[in-house]
Design an enzyme around this catalytic site. Structure first.
Site, PDB file in Angstrom:
ATOM      1  N   SER A 135      11.004   6.575  17.012  1.00 58.26           N
ATOM      2  CA  SER A 135      10.826   5.944  18.042  1.00 58.26           C
ATOM      3  C   SER A 135      12.701   5.344  18.407  1.00 58.26           C
ATOM      4  CB  SER A 135       9.725   5.746  19.297  1.00 58.26           C
ATOM      5  OG  SER A 135       9.709   4.475  17.823  1.00 58.26           O
ATOM      6  N   ASP A 179      12.868  -2.885  14.638  1.00 54.46           N
ATOM      7  CA  ASP A 179      13.810  -1.834  14.357  1.00 54.46           C
ATOM      8  C   ASP A 179      14.601  -1.272  15.513  1.00 54.46           C
ATOM      9  OD1 ASP A 179      11.211  -1.557  13.649  1.00 54.46           O
ATOM     10  OD2 ASP A 179      10.224  -0.845  14.719  1.00 54.46           O
TER      11      ASP A 179
HETATM   12  C1  GLA Z   1       6.589  -2.477  13.925  1.00 51.31           C
HETATM   13  C2  GLA Z   1       7.664  -2.769  15.457  1.00 51.31           C
HETATM   14  C3  GLA Z   1       8.377  -3.584  14.572  1.00 51.31           C
HETATM   15  C4  GLA Z   1       7.890  -4.812  13.444  1.00 51.31           C
HETATM   16  C5  GLA Z   1       6.560  -3.954  12.388  1.00 51.31           C
HETATM   17  C6  GLA Z   1       6.011  -4.220  11.577  1.00 51.31           C
HETATM   18  O1  GLA Z   1       8.100  -0.942  13.581  1.00 51.31           O
HETATM   19  O2  GLA Z   1       8.409  -1.933  15.503  1.00 51.31           O
HETATM   20  O3  GLA Z   1       9.418  -4.698  15.755  1.00 51.31           O
HETATM   21  O4  GLA Z   1       7.026  -5.219  14.214  1.00 51.31           O
HETATM   22  O5  GLA Z   1       6.296  -2.743  12.806  1.00 51.31           O
HETATM   23  O6  GLA Z   1       6.895  -5.270  11.115  1.00 51.31           O
END
Ligand code: GLA
Length: 399
Positions: A135, A179
């Site tokens: 995403s 991310d």
């Molecule tokens: C998902 C979220 C991130 C982070 C991870 C866990 O990927 O989008 O922001 O919190 O989980 O580390």
């Protein structure tokens, strides 16, 4: 990256979807893998992710009528919306990510008048819902494409924050910054040591001579992700506000050192909250140690920290689940594997493992055998390289 033939196929598909255009530009945003530092980002702590060479391509051509149209090679259908009137619609599925990006751009007075519309075709080769940030990859591919076509010159760091806002406010997932940051700011052959409250970061060369980074998809689709994810955030917020009664200077759990925590841990009466905080504090310290181990070339110590991270996510933070635990056990016992852990939010998705290069085939065989025996599921393996962050792809004239 991609072969010239595939680019030609994507251009052909673009023409099928949107008609013949002379001015199609190509953009790319990677997926990411998090090496260590899970569920620390929204606690203001450290993370250690890297961009992959898998990701999302966006072919884009400008329009002049203020309309944005989105199509995907991976999903059927086409979504279209006017920049000035974008609303979230569950039935638009994946297209809500690029819509959210355009929506956030329209909220910026300096950008809104420049948003004249565009046609965009996406193609991704990251497994969806596997914890590799498909995403965020779509969001950043949209962000670089839409801003480039509109002539908006925004630093990557701003696009990263904008993409996170799109996910938080438009899509409604309270994700942290990791991310989007890794996808936007990634650097070939480097991991990124990032402190998530200040956004200070450092690129650490990813030197793993004689080893390979292997991602294994459990093929257990992530379930309960959003609700349990948001619940973990609430638990951490509760822990923080309890602790602030004893430590008024504390701004986030990411700023709590192990020593401080040991002195105040008994003040948290709720056992569940105590375990969540315990994970965050210890995981944060592991990230710092892991970056040091990598810089010093001590891959065995790095691998031990990866395993400790998984065990903490399993026992204290409780976000792994049976399939990821089975995959972890299978990998930990396999030939040549010196470190392994779940990566991403958890509840299904992928593990990431450090495996001796000459043992990768044996690793795959042994892990697949044990994992399938334990769960009935067949895993997929990706031996991966670390790539650059999002941007435009300039192809040679013949392509
Ligand atoms: C998902 C979220 C991130 C982070 C991870 C866990 O990927 O989008 O922001 O919190 O989980 O580390």
């Amino acid at each position: 990256m991609m072969s010239v033939e595939i680019y030609a196929q994507l251009h052909a598909r673009f023409r099928e979807e949107f008609g013949i255009r002379e001015d199609v530009r190509v953009f790319f945003a990677p997926g990411r893998v998090n090496l260590i530092g899970e569920h620390t980002d929204y606690n203001g702590g450290y993370v250690f992710p890297a961009a992959l060479t898998y990701g999302t391509w966006a072919l884009a051509a400008p329009r002049q009528d203020g309309v944005y149209r989105f199509a995907s090679v991976n999903f059927p259908g086409k979504t279209s919306c006017e920049a000035s009137r974008i609303v979230y619609r569950a039935e638009d599925g994946w297209a809500n990510y690029p819509k959210g990006v355009v929506h956030e751009l329209t909220a910026l007075p300096e950008c809104a008048p420049l948003l004249k519309g565009a046609d965009l075709l996406f193609f991704g080769n990251i497994p969806n819902g596997a914890g590799l940030s498909s995403s965020a990859s779509v969001e950043l591919a949209a962000a670089v494409a839409v801003t480039a076509l509109a002539g908006i010159d925004m630093p990557m760091m701003e696009l990263v924050k904008l993409a996170q806002r799109a996910e938080n406010r438009f899509v409604g997932v309270r994700c942290g910054i990791m991310d989007q940051f890794a996808v936007g700011m990634g650097k070939k052959e480097h991991a990124i040591m990032l402190k998530c409250d200040t956004l200070t970061y450092e690129y650490v060369p990813f030197r793993i001579d004689g080893y390979k980074l292997v991602i294994t998809n459990s093929n257990k689709r992530r379930s309960l992700t959003d609700s349990t994810y948001n619940e973990r955030r609430r638990e951490c917020e509760e822990g923080l506000s309890e602790l602030q009664k004893r430590l008024p200077h504390l701004r986030s759990l990411g700023d709590l050192s192990g020593n401080e925590w040991r002195q105040v841990s008994t003040s948290l009466s709720n056992e569940v909250i105590r375990r969540r905080v315990e994970h965050v504090v210890a995981e944060n310290e592991r990230v710092i140690q892991a970056a040091q181990c990598l810089a010093a070339g001590d891959l065995h110590a790095f691998g031990r920290l990866m395993k400790a991270s998984h065990e903490s996510l399993r026992d204290l933070y409780e976000v792994t689940g049976g399939e990821l635990d089975a995959l972890f056990e299978a990998a930990a016992q396999a030939d040549g594997c010196i470190g392994t852990r779940m990566t991403g939010a958890g509840f299904g998705g992928c593990t990431v493992s450090l495996v001796q290069a000459d043992a990768v085939d044996a690793f795959k065989r042994q892990v697949a055998g044990r994992y399938t025996q334990a769960t009935g599921l067949v895993p997929d393996f990706y031996v991966c390289e670390l790539g650059d962050g999002a941007g435009e792809i300039v192809l040679p004239p013949s392509a």
